[in-house]
Design an enzyme around this catalytic site. Structure first.
Site, short mmCIF file in Angstrom:
data_model
loop_
_atom_site.label_atom_id
_atom_site.label_comp_id
_atom_site.label_asym_id
_atom_site.label_seq_id
_atom_site.Cartn_x
_atom_site.Cartn_y
_atom_site.Cartn_z
N ASP A 17 0.88 -1.16 0.00
CA ASP A 17 0.00 0.00 0.00
C ASP A 17 0.92 1.22 0.00
OD1 ASP A 17 -2.38 1.66 0.55
OD2 ASP A 17 -1.50 1.86 2.55
N ASP A 19 -0.12 5.12 0.98
CA ASP A 19 -0.37 6.06 2.07
C ASP A 19 -0.36 5.36 3.42
OD1 ASP A 19 -0.72 7.84 0.04
OD2 ASP A 19 -2.84 8.21 0.38
N ASP A 173 -1.48 -0.71 6.15
CA ASP A 173 -1.59 0.03 7.42
C ASP A 173 -3.02 0.27 7.87
OD1 ASP A 173 -1.95 3.50 6.97
OD2 ASP A 173 -2.07 2.03 5.35
#
Length: 199
Positions: A17, A19, A173
């Site tokens: 991922d 961001d 995250d």
């Protein structure tokens, strides 16, 4: 910080991922959305925004509408946010845990980025951090019909890498992202324990 070793995982490709995983974009996105909304007379509380990290821009604006009882011109705000994002790239930092893994694995295993962000923004982020060249493919929310937590982004990344989903290792995250990766049949690592307090 807990211990981590890649040797504990069996994989043929890695998908990250963007961001919050390899890039600490939270301050950049907050300033961007705050400025875009402010141009329309709306405020953006920082704590409210931080509680909704990981949402795509569309979902964020929908949540804002519901929370504040307003109707936003989402397309205009999205376009404006893209334009404003690059103005705040000076506040962008990498998350060293995942970024260092990407650097160490470059040239050893195929790697991709699968992000809920907009392609122009994700590409600008990776380029600013000198990470873009590490990845064979960057897939974003514009490439699929269903965003995370649907598995579509991760399945598309695996397809482009030419690796079976079950042989991909994901770094994420957010709960939505981890759900998406696992729904795709992939081994997934939650980076949050490794980025707490990271400078």
């Amino acid at each position: 910080m807990p211990d981590f070793t890649l040797a504990d995982h069996d994989f043929d490709a890695i998908i990250f991922d963007c961001d919050g995983t390899i890039a600490d974009t939270l301050p950049v996105h907050y300033l961007t959305f705050k400025e875009a909304l402010g141009e329309h007379g709306h405020t953006l509380d920082e704590a409210w925004y931080h509680a909704r990290t990981g949402l795509s821009s569309g979902k964020l604006f929908a949540a804002y509408e519901q929370a504040h009882g307003v109707t936003l011109d989402r397309d205009a705000l999205l376009t404006r946010s893209r334009a404003l994002y690059e103005n705040h790239l000076d506040t962008l930092r990498e998350h060293g845990f995942a970024a260092d893994i990407a650097r160490s694995q470059f040239g050893h295993v195929p790697m991709a980025v699968a992000s809920a962000g907009q392609k122009s923004v994700v590409t600008a982020t990776l380029r600013t951090l000198d990470l873009l060249e590490l990845f064979e493919h960057v897939v974003t929310v514009e490439d699929v019909s269903r965003p995370k937590p649907a598995p579509d982004l991760y399945l598309l990344a695996a397809e482009k890498l030419g690796v079976a989903p079950q042989r991909c290792l994901v770094f994420e995250d957010t709960d939505e992202g981890l759900e998406a990766a696992r729904a795709a049949g992939m081994d997934a690592v939650d980076v949050r324990p490794f980025t707490i307090g990271e400078k």
